[in-house]
Each structure stands twice: as C-alpha cells, then as structure tokens.
Enzyme design. Structure first.
Site, PDB file in Angstrom:
ATOM      1  N   ARG A 112       1.009  92.537 -26.323  1.00 32.82           N
ATOM      2  CA  ARG A 112       0.934  93.024 -24.943  1.00 32.82           C
ATOM      3  C   ARG A 112       2.328  93.425 -24.467  1.00 32.82           C
ATOM      4  O   ARG A 112       3.306  92.741 -24.783  1.00 32.82           O
ATOM      5  CB  ARG A 112       0.377  91.929 -24.026  1.00 32.82           C
ATOM      6  CG  ARG A 112      -1.107  91.664 -24.199  1.00 32.82           C
ATOM      7  CD  ARG A 112      -1.510  90.407 -23.435  1.00 32.82           C
ATOM      8  NE  ARG A 112      -2.942  90.157 -23.515  1.00 32.82           N
ATOM      9  CZ  ARG A 112      -3.545  89.575 -24.556  1.00 32.82           C
ATOM     10  NH1 ARG A 112      -2.850  89.177 -25.600  1.00 32.82           N
ATOM     11  NH2 ARG A 112      -4.864  89.384 -24.544  1.00 32.82           N
ATOM     12  N   HIS A 160       3.255  89.675 -20.785  1.00 31.63           N
ATOM     13  CA  HIS A 160       2.343  88.547 -21.013  1.00 31.63           C
ATOM     14  C   HIS A 160       1.936  88.437 -22.486  1.00 31.63           C
ATOM     15  O   HIS A 160       0.783  88.092 -22.792  1.00 31.63           O
ATOM     16  CB  HIS A 160       1.079  88.665 -20.148  1.00 31.63           C
ATOM     17  CG  HIS A 160       1.328  88.592 -18.675  1.00 31.63           C
ATOM     18  ND1 HIS A 160       1.193  87.442 -17.939  1.00 31.63           N
ATOM     19  CD2 HIS A 160       1.714  89.534 -17.781  1.00 31.63           C
ATOM     20  CE1 HIS A 160       1.467  87.686 -16.669  1.00 31.63           C
ATOM     21  NE2 HIS A 160       1.799  88.951 -16.542  1.00 31.63           N
ATOM     22  N   ARG A 176      -7.079  83.038 -20.009  1.00 31.12           N
ATOM     23  CA  ARG A 176      -5.854  83.141 -20.816  1.00 31.12           C
ATOM     24  C   ARG A 176      -4.648  82.885 -19.924  1.00 31.12           C
ATOM     25  O   ARG A 176      -4.508  83.495 -18.870  1.00 31.12           O
ATOM     26  CB  ARG A 176      -5.737  84.516 -21.481  1.00 31.12           C
ATOM     27  CG  ARG A 176      -4.515  84.632 -22.384  1.00 31.12           C
ATOM     28  CD  ARG A 176      -4.492  85.950 -23.158  1.00 31.12           C
ATOM     29  NE  ARG A 176      -3.316  86.051 -24.009  1.00 31.12           N
ATOM     30  CZ  ARG A 176      -2.147  86.591 -23.628  1.00 31.12           C
ATOM     31  NH1 ARG A 176      -2.001  87.066 -22.407  1.00 31.12           N
ATOM     32  NH2 ARG A 176      -1.133  86.627 -24.463  1.00 31.12           N
ATOM     33  N   ASN A 185      -1.640  85.106 -11.370  1.00 33.86           N
ATOM     34  CA  ASN A 185      -0.435  84.395 -11.808  1.00 33.86           C
ATOM     35  C   ASN A 185      -0.388  83.017 -11.173  1.00 33.86           C
ATOM     36  O   ASN A 185      -1.175  82.720 -10.280  1.00 33.86           O
ATOM     37  CB  ASN A 185       0.823  85.174 -11.383  1.00 33.86           C
ATOM     38  CG  ASN A 185       1.108  86.378 -12.276  1.00 33.86           C
ATOM     39  OD1 ASN A 185       0.614  86.467 -13.395  1.00 33.86           O
ATOM     40  ND2 ASN A 185       1.904  87.297 -11.772  1.00 33.86           N
ATOM     41  N   PHE A 230       6.951  98.878 -11.475  1.00 33.71           N
ATOM     42  CA  PHE A 230       6.644  97.867 -12.507  1.00 33.71           C
ATOM     43  C   PHE A 230       7.410  98.103 -13.811  1.00 33.71           C
ATOM     44  O   PHE A 230       8.034  97.177 -14.334  1.00 33.71           O
ATOM     45  CB  PHE A 230       5.131  97.794 -12.753  1.00 33.71           C
ATOM     46  CG  PHE A 230       4.721  96.604 -13.573  1.00 33.71           C
ATOM     47  CD1 PHE A 230       4.786  95.320 -13.051  1.00 33.71           C
ATOM     48  CD2 PHE A 230       4.269  96.748 -14.880  1.00 33.71           C
ATOM     49  CE1 PHE A 230       4.420  94.214 -13.816  1.00 33.71           C
ATOM     50  CE2 PHE A 230       3.887  95.653 -15.642  1.00 33.71           C
ATOM     51  CZ  PHE A 230       3.963  94.380 -15.101  1.00 33.71           C
ATOM     52  N   ARG A 245      -2.084  98.757 -10.743  1.00 27.97           N
ATOM     53  CA  ARG A 245      -2.614  97.885 -11.793  1.00 27.97           C
ATOM     54  C   ARG A 245      -3.965  98.397 -12.282  1.00 27.97           C
ATOM     55  O   ARG A 245      -4.307  98.258 -13.453  1.00 27.97           O
ATOM     56  CB  ARG A 245      -2.791  96.450 -11.275  1.00 27.97           C
ATOM     57  CG  ARG A 245      -1.501  95.744 -10.936  1.00 27.97           C
ATOM     58  CD  ARG A 245      -1.775  94.322 -10.445  1.00 27.97           C
ATOM     59  NE  ARG A 245      -2.137  93.424 -11.521  1.00 27.97           N
ATOM     60  CZ  ARG A 245      -2.715  92.238 -11.353  1.00 27.97           C
ATOM     61  NH1 ARG A 245      -3.018  91.802 -10.150  1.00 27.97           N
ATOM     62  NH2 ARG A 245      -3.011  91.479 -12.388  1.00 27.97           N
ATOM     63  N   TYR A 302      -3.998  98.607 -16.935  1.00 27.32           N
ATOM     64  CA  TYR A 302      -4.519  97.681 -17.950  1.00 27.32           C
ATOM     65  C   TYR A 302      -5.378  98.392 -18.998  1.00 27.32           C
ATOM     66  O   TYR A 302      -5.188  98.223 -20.193  1.00 27.32           O
ATOM     67  CB  TYR A 302      -5.288  96.531 -17.281  1.00 27.32           C
ATOM     68  CG  TYR A 302      -4.382  95.565 -16.539  1.00 27.32           C
ATOM     69  CD1 TYR A 302      -3.701  95.969 -15.388  1.00 27.32           C
ATOM     70  CD2 TYR A 302      -4.180  94.269 -16.976  1.00 27.32           C
ATOM     71  CE1 TYR A 302      -2.856  95.108 -14.705  1.00 27.32           C
ATOM     72  CE2 TYR A 302      -3.335  93.399 -16.301  1.00 27.32           C
ATOM     73  CZ  TYR A 302      -2.682  93.818 -15.168  1.00 27.32           C
ATOM     74  OH  TYR A 302      -1.838  92.972 -14.505  1.00 27.32           O
ATOM     75  N   ARG A 317      -3.110  99.135 -27.278  1.00 27.40           N
ATOM     76  CA  ARG A 317      -2.976  97.804 -27.897  1.00 27.40           C
ATOM     77  C   ARG A 317      -4.137  97.504 -28.840  1.00 27.40           C
ATOM     78  O   ARG A 317      -3.952  96.951 -29.921  1.00 27.40           O
ATOM     79  CB  ARG A 317      -2.891  96.730 -26.801  1.00 27.40           C
ATOM     80  CG  ARG A 317      -2.698  95.334 -27.320  1.00 27.40           C
ATOM     81  CD  ARG A 317      -2.294  94.384 -26.222  1.00 27.40           C
ATOM     82  NE  ARG A 317      -3.358  94.012 -25.316  1.00 27.40           N
ATOM     83  CZ  ARG A 317      -4.261  93.072 -25.553  1.00 27.40           C
ATOM     84  NH1 ARG A 317      -4.241  92.403 -26.691  1.00 27.40           N
ATOM     85  NH2 ARG A 317      -5.198  92.792 -24.677  1.00 27.40           N
TER      86      ARG A 317
HETATM   87  C1  HEM Z   1       0.139  91.094  -8.703  1.00 28.10           C
HETATM   88  C2  HEM Z   1       0.888  91.311  -9.707  1.00 28.10           C
HETATM   89  C3  HEM Z   1       0.455  91.109 -11.119  1.00 28.10           C
HETATM   90  C4  HEM Z   1      -0.214  90.073 -11.688  1.00 28.10           C
HETATM   91  C5  HEM Z   1      -0.736  88.850 -11.001  1.00 28.10           C
HETATM   92  C6  HEM Z   1      -0.366  90.369 -13.085  1.00 28.10           C
HETATM   93  C7  HEM Z   1      -0.987  89.539 -13.993  1.00 28.10           C
HETATM   94  C8  HEM Z   1      -1.135  89.804 -15.324  1.00 28.10           C
HETATM   95  C9  HEM Z   1      -1.660  88.908 -16.303  1.00 28.10           C
HETATM   96  C10 HEM Z   1      -2.161  87.520 -16.031  1.00 28.10           C
HETATM   97  C11 HEM Z   1      -1.636  89.527 -17.492  1.00 28.10           C
HETATM   98  C12 HEM Z   1      -2.051  88.933 -18.823  1.00 28.10           C
HETATM   99  C13 HEM Z   1      -3.456  89.238 -19.113  1.00 28.10           C
HETATM  100  C14 HEM Z   1      -3.865  88.584 -20.394  1.00 28.10           C
HETATM  101  O1  HEM Z   1      -3.809  87.343 -20.478  1.00 28.10           O
HETATM  102  O2  HEM Z   1      -4.252  89.301 -21.318  1.00 28.10           O
HETATM  103  C15 HEM Z   1      -1.110  90.827 -17.277  1.00 28.10           C
HETATM  104  C16 HEM Z   1      -0.950  91.756 -18.248  1.00 28.10           C
HETATM  105  C17 HEM Z   1      -0.544  93.002 -17.976  1.00 28.10           C
HETATM  106  N1  HEM Z   1      -0.140  93.496 -16.749  1.00 28.10           N
HETATM  107 FE1  HEM Z   1      -0.050  92.563 -15.029  1.00 28.10          FE
HETATM  108  N2  HEM Z   1       0.171  91.578 -13.343  1.00 28.10           N
HETATM  109  C18 HEM Z   1       0.674  92.069 -12.162  1.00 28.10           C
HETATM  110  C19 HEM Z   1       1.251  93.270 -11.939  1.00 28.10           C
HETATM  111  C20 HEM Z   1       1.159  94.272 -12.811  1.00 28.10           C
HETATM  112  C21 HEM Z   1       1.490  95.629 -12.522  1.00 28.10           C
HETATM  113  C22 HEM Z   1       1.961  96.155 -11.171  1.00 28.10           C
HETATM  114  C23 HEM Z   1       1.256  96.322 -13.648  1.00 28.10           C
HETATM  115  C24 HEM Z   1       1.423  97.778 -13.908  1.00 28.10           C
HETATM  116  C25 HEM Z   1       1.500  98.711 -13.012  1.00 28.10           C
HETATM  117  C26 HEM Z   1       0.806  95.395 -14.667  1.00 28.10           C
HETATM  118  C27 HEM Z   1       0.518  95.699 -15.960  1.00 28.10           C
HETATM  119  C28 HEM Z   1       0.138  94.818 -16.910  1.00 28.10           C
HETATM  120  C29 HEM Z   1      -0.076  95.169 -18.286  1.00 28.10           C
HETATM  121  C30 HEM Z   1       0.131  96.549 -18.888  1.00 28.10           C
HETATM  122  C31 HEM Z   1      -0.506  94.027 -18.950  1.00 28.10           C
HETATM  123  C32 HEM Z   1      -0.856  93.878 -20.427  1.00 28.10           C
HETATM  124  C33 HEM Z   1      -2.361  93.947 -20.549  1.00 28.10           C
HETATM  125  C34 HEM Z   1      -2.848  93.904 -21.974  1.00 28.10           C
HETATM  126  O3  HEM Z   1      -2.164  94.383 -22.884  1.00 28.10           O
HETATM  127  O4  HEM Z   1      -3.967  93.410 -22.183  1.00 28.10           O
HETATM  128  N3  HEM Z   1       0.737  94.159 -14.119  1.00 28.10           N
HETATM  129  N4  HEM Z   1      -0.803  90.982 -15.935  1.00 28.10           N
END
Ligand code: HEM
Length: 717
Positions: A67, A70, A107, A143, A156, A353, A357, A364
């Site tokens: 990823r 995370h 997770r 989170n 981001f 967001r 994802y 991925r």
């Molecule tokens: C409120 C703010 C955010 C929270 C609470 C958050 C939370 C998370 C969490 C928990 C994961 C892990 C998911 C897993 O366990 O597979 C994750 C992955 C990810 N997040 Fe966030 N995130 C936040 C903001 C953002 C933003 C603003 C972006 C992009 C614009 C972003 C992009 C990503 C990406 C690309 C992944 C990887 C997903 C994957 O490969 O499966 N996140 N995020």
C-alpha cells in the site's frame, strides 16, 4: 479413481499426517519435489522440467506492491452488533435492529512505514472496518486519531511525501523525526491540531486492542423521510486507552518489531476477544452553523460537551485470518463503499479519498476484479453488467451484458427507491479553488487539546516535540516550529524551545514571522479567525480518564531463580490470573527452577530473551537463594529498574524486595520504606502478606502507569 484402479505405486507413504498428494497448479501429483530434472546427476537442468519452472515462476511473482500508505498492518475477523437502534437516524438496515449482528473484517495499520517496518513507530494507526451487510459492503476507513493533517485531499501526496523516508537516501524508515516532515507541517498551519495528537501518547499504543477509532471525516445518516444528520463515528476500546512510553517504544521496535501484530493474534487465539463500543455524534442538517467549527473540516473534533456521544453498538474480533496475504494484504477498503441510509459530506478531504482508494487498488491488486477476492466479496450477490478484465472469476451466463435489454427480460433491473440514492443536497456556486473562511481556525482546537491534557500527558507532548525536532537538522525549521507552538500555548513553546536551545518570542511577533515565511513559500491557507473554546471542557481528549478497573490481558513477569518461595508465587499468580492477566515466569535460563519446597517451576522465558518492555508489571517473590541469585544477574537488576523507569507497577514479597532495593530504584542508602512509598510499588517483607500484596498489585496494574513517580529520571532505563 476407484480403489481397484490403483497399482502398487499408490501405496507410497503419505507423510505422518496422511497428507494429500503435492500437486502442480494443474492438479498433477508431483513425484519428487526435492530434485530438479538434470541431464545426469551432475549435469545441467533440463528446460522441460515444468515442475521446477512452474514453482519458480510462481515464486518470482509472489510480491505485489505494498500500500502506498498504511503498508504495515494486521487484520482480524469478527462481528458488529447493534445495541441501540439507529432507526430514527438511518434506513441502513444493519443499524436498525437491536441484537442484529453483521460480519466484519478489521485491519489496523501504521501510516508511514513500509510493510516490514516496526509496529511501535510514532505514528497514526489506521482502524479500517469492512462491514459485510445485507445491503452490501460498508467500509468505515478510520484512524485512531479523530483529526487529520490537511483539510483538502489535494495536499495528501505532499504530506505523505514529506513524512515518508526522504527521496535521496530513503531514510528514515517509519519515522516522522526528520527534516522533510517538519518542513512541510511548519509550512502548513492547518496541521497544528493534528500535530498535538500525533505527538501525544496516542501515537505509541500499548496494544491495538487499546486504541480508539474514529471515522475522522463527517458522513451523513439519512432517515426514512429523507432527512439528514451529519455524523461522526467512534470506536471506544473496552479495555481502555493505553500507551507505552517513548523509550519503551524504541526498545520494543528493536526487540520485537511485530509486537502489536503478535499481541492481537495471541489475544484472539486465547479467546480474549478485543472489543469496542461503537458510538456516534450527530448534528441535524440545518443546525450545523451554530458551532465554532465547520462540520466539513477534518482538522476539527466535535467536543462532546457540544455534541454528546451516543453508544449504539459493539465490535468484537473473534477470529484470526487463515492466511495473511489472502485476507489482510488483499483486503481493499474504500470510503466510497456505502450502503443506502449513509452518505458522504462535502468535506474536501473525504471527497478526494473517494477517488483515491479504488484508483490505488487497481494498481496494487492488478485488476478491476479484486472485488471478487473472497475477503472483498459482499455477502449478497453481485448482479450487474460489468464483465471481463484480468483474472475474472465470475462466470456470467447468457449473451446479455447491457441494460436496458429485452433479451434477458430487462434483468438486472435498477432498484429504484430500494437502492442507493444520493442525498439530494442542494449545490450551487462558482467553480473556485478556495477554502471556506470557516476552515480558518487552525489553533483554537490545538489549544483545547493541550489544555485538557494531564500534567504527565503534557510532559510527554513536550518530550515528543523535543525528540522529533532535535532530529531535524535545519535550524530554521526548528525555529519555525517553535513560532508555531507559541500560537497553541506559550508555555508549551517555551518547554520545547528549552530542550532545543532556542528562545521564544511573543505570539504576535512569532506570527508576523510565520506569515512572512508562509507567504515566501506559497502557503495558501494561513490561519483565519480563531474560535473561542475557553468555556469548553473536553476531558475526552485526555487518556488520563480512561478505563482503569481491569487487568484483563495484562502481561506480568515473575522473576525467579532456584530457591524461590513457590507459595508466594502461587498466591500472586492466582490473584492475577483470576483478574484475566497473563503471568510469565522469567528465570536466568530456560532450565526448570527449583522451588524451596522441592517442587519445580517451568520458566516461560529466560532473562536472555525476555525484557521488561514486553510486560505491564513485574513481581519478584521471596526465597533467600532466589533473591540472592537474581541480585547477581545484571539482566535482572536492569529488568526491574527499567520497568520502574517506564512507570510500571512493581511488587515484591519477602526477600524479593532485596532485588528492588539493589536495582537503583531508591538512591544509595535508601530504605525499604522509601521504596514502598514510590507510587505503584507494592510489597511486604512478610511472606504471609502475599494475599494482601496481590490485591494492591491488581489495583496498581489496572491503573496502568504511575507517571507521578518523580524519582524516575535518576533511574537508568
Ligand atoms: C481522514 C483522513 C484519512 C483516514 C482516516 C485514512 C485512513 C486510511 C486507512 C485506515 C487506510 C488503510 C486501509 C487498509 O487497512 O487497507 C488508508 C489507506 C489509504 N489511504 Fe487513507 N486515510 C485518510 C486520508 C486519505 C487521503 C486524503 C487520501 C488520498 C487523497 C488517502 C489515500 C489512501 C490510500 C491511497 C490508501 C491505500 C489503500 C490501499 O492500497 O488499499 N487517505 N487510509
């Protein structure tokens, strides 16, 4: 093949487990998996060896991209149960009936480190929950900290590039203590509130079972009449919210980087299932204007005094994954996975967001069909006209893959009101790249957070800022951060500045300098009007008021050597295990220990592999020979001194007290009385008092840590 068809070769041994035959991926049984096919015993390997080629080719392609954030994580299966109906708020079926259970996969993760990085990094923890509801998948991708660094998703990639290892040398791994991170956040004033949280003890949890979870972004719940409530989602751990101290975190990172992963795994294997309450905060749509924060701003909390928390469900994790890769690695969470009755808000971080994802998961997981993987599949049927693509598993029947159609009698047919229908929010305005002025208060809640911390928590925040900024090489960045901290609290700035050898200016002069810096480096979201939180009390922001009445799942070390008084061990152990704690006997070696009553005690760990950082508390029983032997062991002396320096409860009975006295906990010449006056240190010289000591020890362990232990600085950890 019937039994009659077998020839004598079928009688070959099938291993001690009467195992099935090893086969190729085509199902062909393999005669020999230990030798490749060669032209003579010393000759070259032959190209026709399809068994070798298949095995190595598959191995060569085993890795998929981790990823992008995370990457380091661990998962578990479980269920969600409704305890209060949400009927009046939402049509989402899985939230309406008390007692209704929904399968989940959760997770947990760190953000910055790569897949093999340490669990104990100072970092935000991801808390992502996939609900397999009767109406399809709902993902709550949250989170353990309720706010975020940035207000707009377009930033981001910048925040992540800043916190990840630096571009030129890929250093440091899983750490924010470096120049690029602090450069970025000191030029991004909206990060200030989040910095307070991430420099607090929440960023170094004792266990993933002891963290809170937050949806962070605001969502909407939609009721039967189509009315909306803005909603924040929360998870509250039943075992309370507990952390380690920073020195401990760094040591655990070296001694067992899988510490959190193992802790979660073992708790579930033991049947001590981690559990959280599920709670919501709601604001009816139309009433959101009366608060000092904008409900769309992800850098703000909704103080519970203003918007009370309602507990409405519980989450239980009761099954470990069968296969890490197939489940934990391939699971794909996405904030846009919603079910009818829940909808988004216009929070600009959430909006970005919603795109990110699925987009990242396409690269991925390598195919648009990753929703067919067992861990990602909804429980209900997927019925649509999407077809083909890499690795399609589903075998759709018939010629029709379009709609409308008559050839398949119109099927599948859209669900109309039964399906997901976007909340008809009225939207109008000019296309602009602008932030609402209501997002401009970057410091009001940072100060609210600081003000509501206990003295010990404040000290830890000062220590964390001091550690991180001392690791920053560029002095101008350190100075900018001190200027920024004056906007939160001058005392905070002064305490950190002292550790950095810097001076503090008055907030107005500091702000003038900051504004000049921000203008120079192109910051487009400088602070606006500061909101007044002076009359708000927010005890929920502190960890000090958490659950402190249980010792469930706490790990206690009992230090013993030959000659230990077994009766004392038995008494303390009985009290601890009755409370649900786990007791491990730690001895100089793994050899059975001879008790003074002639019986034997089998150690679970030796001093050479165990360390105090793996335990919540330490007990040293009596037995003159045992105590005398331990006093000669540097590792035993260090064990108790280190536990003391990490504010952990200590207990000793009989001669066990001598080890504590010898460990340097009390200054030279200090007495047993001095020792037992230390907060969280309990004991008695009289072996007969073991029961009483046990009761005091149980209370001390439930309290977790004794941060009021003033003498700690003197004790080498
Ligand atoms: C409120 C703010 C955010 C929270 C609470 C958050 C939370 C998370 C969490 C928990 C994961 C892990 C998911 C897993 O366990 O597979 C994750 C992955 C990810 N997040 Fe966030 N995130 C936040 C903001 C953002 C933003 C603003 C972006 C992009 C614009 C972003 C992009 C990503 C990406 C690309 C992944 C990887 C997903 C994957 O490969 O499966 N996140 N995020």
């Amino acid at each position: 093949m019937s039994t009659d068809d077998r020839n004598e070769k079928d009688e070959a041994p099938r291993g001690p487990g009467n195992c099935p035959d090893l086969t190729t991926n085509q199902g062909v049984a393999v005669g020999d998996d230990n030798n490749s096919l060669r032209g003579g015993p010393r000759g070259p390997t032959l190209l026709e060896d399809f068994i070798l080629r298949e095995k190595i080719t598959h191995f060569d392609h085993e890795r998929i991209p981790e990823r992008v954030v995370h990457a380091r994580g661990e998962g578990a299966h479980g269920y969600f149960e409704v305890t209060q109906s949400l009927k009046k708020f939402t049509t989402a079926k899985f939230l309406r009936k008390v007692g209704q259970k929904t399968k989940v996969f959760v997770r947990f993760s760190t953000v910055a480190g790569s897949r093999g990085s340490t669990d104990l990094a100072r970092d935000v923890r991801g808390f992502a929950v996939k609900f397999y509801t009767e109406d399809g998948i709902f993902d709550l991708v949250g989170n353990n900290i309720p706010v975020f660094f940035i207000q707009d998703a377009i930033k981001f990639p910048d925040i992540i590039h800043a916190v990840k290892p630096e571009q030129h040398n890929e250093i440091p791994q899983a750490a924010s203590a470096h120049d690029t991170f602090w450069d970025f956040v000191s030029l991004t004033p909206e990060s200030t509130h989040m910095l307070m949280w991430v420099m607090s003890d929440r960023a170094i949890p004792r266990s993933l079972r002891m963290i809170e979870g937050f949806g962070v972004n605001t969502f909407r719940l939609i009721d039967e009449d189509g009315k909306a409530h803005f909603v924040k989602f929360h998870w509250k751990p039943k075992l309370g919210l507990h952390s380690v101290v920073w020195d401990e975190a760094q040591k655990i990172s070296g001694k067992n980087p899988d510490y959190h992963r193992l802790d979660l795994w073992q708790a579930i294997e033991r049947g001590q299932y981690p559990e959280w309450d599920f709670a919501i905060q709601t604001i009816p749509e139309g009433e959101e204007g009366q608060f000092p924060f904008d409900v769309l701003d992800p850098t703000k909390v909704w103080p519970e005094q203003l918007v009370p928390l309602q507990k409405v469900g519980r989450l239980v994790l009761d099954r470990n994954p069968d296969n890490f890769f197939a489940e934990t690695e391939q699971v794909a969470f996405c904030p846009s996975h919603l079910v009818p009755g829940i909808d988004f808000s216009e929070d600009p971080l959430l909006q970005g967001r919603l795109f990110s994802y699925l987009d990242t998961q396409l690269s991925r997981l390598g195919s648009p069909n990753f929703h067919e993987l067992p861990i990602n599949r909804p429980e209900n049927a997927i019925v649509n006209n999407q077809r083909e693509g890499h690795m399609r598993h589903m075998i759709n029947k018939g010629p029709v893959a379009y709609s409308p159609n008559s050839l398949a009698k119109g099927c599948p047919f859209h669900a109309g009101a039964r399906g997901f229908n976007t909340f008809p929010e009225k939207v109008e305005g000019k296309k602009v790249r602008e932030r609402s002025p209501r997002f401009g208060d970057h410091f009001g809640q940072a100060e609210l957070f600081w003000r509501n911390q206990s003295d010990a928590e404040k000290q830890h925040i000062v220590d964390a800022f001091s550690f991180e900024l001392s690791m920053v090489d560029t002095v101008a960045i350190r100075k900018r951060m001190i200027d920024l901290l004056t906007q939160v609290d001058v005392q905070l700035a002064e305490r950190v500045a002292k550790n950095l050898g810097l001076t503090v200016d008055d907030p107005a002069s500091a702000m003038k300098r900051l504004k000049a810096e921000w203008a120079k480096y192109g910051v487009t979201s400088p602070p606006g009007l500061r909101q007044d939180y002076a009359n708000i009390k927010a005890p929920e922001l502190s960890m000090a008021h958490t659950v402190k009445d249980t010792i469930q799942t706490r790990q206690i070390a009992v230090l013993v050597a030959d000659g230990v008084d077994g009766a004392q061990v038995d008494a303390i152990k009985a009290a601890l295990t009755a409370g649900g704690a786990l007791v491990e006997v730690v001895a100089p070696s793994m050899a059975p220990v001879k008790r003074s009553d002639g019986k034997q005690l089998a150690p679970q760990k030796s001093l050479k592999t165990a360390a105090s950082v793996f335990y919540d508390a330490v007990y040293v029983p009596g037995g003159a020979d045992s105590a005398a032997a331990l006093k000669k062991e540097g590792l035993a002396l260090h064990f108790v001194a280190e536990a003391f320096a990490h504010y952990k409860p200590l207990a000793a009975t009989g001669e066990g007290l001598d080890l504590l006295l010898a460990s340097g906990i009390v200054p030279p010449g200090g007495t047993e009385n001095d020792l037992l006056k230390e907060p969280g240190v309990v004991g008695s010289r009289k072996p007969a008092d073991a029961q009483q000591v046990a009761q005091q020890f149980v209370k001390a362990i439930a309290a977790h840590r004794f941060f009021d232990r003033k003498s700690v600085e003197r004790v080498p950890a």
